[in-house]
Enzyme design. Structure first.
Site, PDB file in Angstrom:
ATOM      1  CE  LYS A   1      50.449  -0.850  17.606  1.00  0.00           C
ATOM      2  NZ  LYS A   1      51.895  -0.755  17.428  1.00  0.00           N
TER       3      LYS A   1
ATOM      4  CB  SER B   1      51.027   0.844  12.349  1.00  0.00           C
ATOM      5  OG  SER B   1      52.002   0.097  11.645  1.00  0.00           O
TER       6      SER B   1
ATOM      7  CG  HIS C   1      56.322   0.435  44.805  1.00  0.00           C
ATOM      8  ND1 HIS C   1      57.589   0.889  45.101  1.00  0.00           N
ATOM      9  CD2 HIS C   1      55.591   0.616  45.945  1.00  0.00           C
ATOM     10  CE1 HIS C   1      57.635   1.302  46.355  1.00  0.00           C
ATOM     11  NE2 HIS C   1      56.429   1.159  46.891  1.00  0.00           N
TER      12      HIS C   1
ATOM     13  CD  GLU D   1      53.535   6.549  21.634  1.00  0.00           C
ATOM     14  OE1 GLU D   1      54.303   5.594  21.717  1.00  0.00           O
ATOM     15  OE2 GLU D   1      52.789   6.716  20.646  1.00  0.00           O
TER      16      GLU D   1
END
Ligand code: ARG
Length: 480
Positions: free
Chosen positions: A302, A296, A175, A309
């Site tokens: 970043k 970024s 979970h 992804e």
């Protein structure tokens, strides 16, 4: 691949009786509408099958000569012609023509242009229907072998990291809540277990792909005295398709492949999700190689995990391809229907996507830096050894349900005190159960927790090392 349509109904027609004349033009008195020509073509995407198409034709011609349908001389000249077409395609000198519809007619017409009349005999005892089914099966067979190799390369890379991290402790989750400590090596071997099944699924799928449709001709077989087993041997098919109607029409082998590809992607998306989480500052369990991340354009700090992804994102494409194939096949009456031409964009997209994603994983995994301290610190939070404490009480003759309740109260107390279980004193614990003695502390360490789970399938470092050995044994064998 996108179509560029002329406006429908523009009325512009192909000059049907001028070059290049379609092989099937005989029955037609009018040329094809240009829109229809572009709407029905497949050469823009099926040209990638040229190698398989020529290989299939070479075998077909040899078989025809073997059976006396063509003379050896004719077969020889056709084969030479096909070889020269192949050489031109490979050298980028071949002119693909949309008006010749597909890869099959493009190659056949080029052959006739090159070697003259005898080239027109190539299509004896054959149809594009059994031809395209053969091409696809040859193609998928190679793809399957390549993907299996990539899966094995990935398992190998994961096995190496798992061995190195056999004793590295991290929180195991259910979970998404810290549940019990596990070893990082064990976690990575869970990924390998998924990939191993993926590889076996592909191997299994290959057995049903590797069946020869040629000889089915358009749908009913052929009146020529052909030898299908001979062709099958030349093309290294395991056997011939036993029903001609089925052989030219079904694409279940492609659907099966796509299903296997979708499962691979489902697994890769799970790995990718974990990598994204672990690389985040909130976890900091791993650091991805700079070369595998991007920055970024606005936020200078970043370092984004774009590759995992994209693995996650590309999974949807392959699911879509699978659904497209299932839907293309749905409710198709026997035998071949042109619907089937639409199988290729979906199939090729699935192939390209899963191949690219596996390559990405193979490249990315070895460069992952493991932040052992962060993993260990996270494992120490969240009372991951509570089950061990309950098991300790069970060993002292407390029924498991009672032990569970006692430990629940201890955890509640520890949360209130802002301390981990191992930081409680013996007196504090004995307030909840007098069966607890000083030896409990050995059980409350993270190392103690993972080391006791020392059976096949358990997380103990010793088991991880044994599992890596089994994995390497598996990878040493070619696999069936
Ligand atoms: N381009 C076609 C396909 O991909 C080849 C078979 C065409 N057969 C036919 N009878 N039109 O399915």
């Amino acid at each position: 691949m996108y179509y560029v349509f002329t406006s429908p109904g523009s009325g512009r027609k192909m000059a049907s009786k001028q070059s290049p004349v379609k092989p099937w033009a005989g029955r037609f008195s009018e040329g094809t509408d240009q829109f229809v020509e572009q709407f029905t073509e497949s050469v823009s995407f099926d040209q990638r099958l040229y190698r398989q198409d020529i290989r299939g034709s070479l075998a077909h011609v040899r078989m025809l000569a073997h059976c006396g349908v063509l003379s050896q001389d004719e077969a020889g000249r056709i084969s030479q012609g096909l070889d020269s077409v192949l050489a031109d395609i490979e050298a980028g000198r071949f002119q693909w023509r949309v008006e010749l519809e597909d890869v099959h007619m493009n190659i056949e017409m080029a052959l006739v242009e090159r070697i003259g009349e005898v080239g027109k005999k190539l299509h004896t005892a054959r149809s594009r229907n059994d031809q395209v089914a053969t091409d696809l099966r040859l193609y998928l067979r190679d793809v399957i072998d390549e993907l299996r190799l990539l899966l094995r390369t990935l398992m190998h890379a994961l096995g190496d990291v798992a061995e190195r991290e056999a004793g590295t402790i991290m929180p195991g989750f259910t979970h998404m809540q810290a549940a019990q400590p596990v070893t990082f090596g064990h976690h990575l071997l869970a990924w390998c277990a998924m990939l191993q099944r993926d590889e076996q699924r592909l191997a299994d799928c290959r057995r049903r792909v590797n069946v020869l449709p040629l000889g089915a001709a358009a749908l009913a077989g052929t009146g020529f005295p052909i030898d299908r087993d001979y062709t099958a041997r030349l093309l290294e098919f395991d056997r011939v398709a036993e029903n001609s109607l089925d052989a030219v029409s079904d694409r279940d082998f492609g659907i099966e492949f796509c299903a296997a590809a979708a499962l691979i992607m489902m697994h890769l998306s799970r790995f990718a999700e974990e990598l994204v989480l672990w690389a985040s500052p909130q976890y900091r369990f791993i650091e991805l190689d700079d070369a595998w991340c991007t920055g970024s354009s606005i936020m200078p700090q970043k370092k984004n995990p774009d590759v995992p992804e994209l693995l996650r994102g590309k999974t949807g494409r392959v699911y879509g391809d699978l659904l497209a194939l299932l839907t293309i096949m749905k409710a198709q009456p026997l035998a071949y229907n042109r619907d089937n031409q639409e199988d290729k964009p979906a199939l090729f997209d699935a192939v390209d996507t899963v191949r690219g994603c596996l390559r990405a994983c193979c490249g990315m995994i070895p460069g992952i830096q493991v932040q052992r301290d962060a993993m260990l610190a996270a494992a120490a939070r969240g009372y991951g050894t509570a089950t061990d404490l309950a098991d300790y009480l069970v060993a002292r003759n407390v029924a498991f349900r009672d032990a569970h309740a006692i430990v629940g109260r201890i955890v509640q107390f520890a949360i209130g005190a802002g301390r981990d279980l191992s930081a409680l004193t013996l007196d504090e614990m004995r307030k909840f159960s007098d069966r607890i003695d000083a030896d409990v502390f050995a059980r409350l360490t993270l190392e103690g927790s993972v080391t006791t789970r020392d059976h096949v399938g358990g997380t103990a470092p010793r088991q991880v090392r044994l599992a890596v050995e089994r994995l390497r044994d598996y990878l040493r064998n070619a696999g069936g």
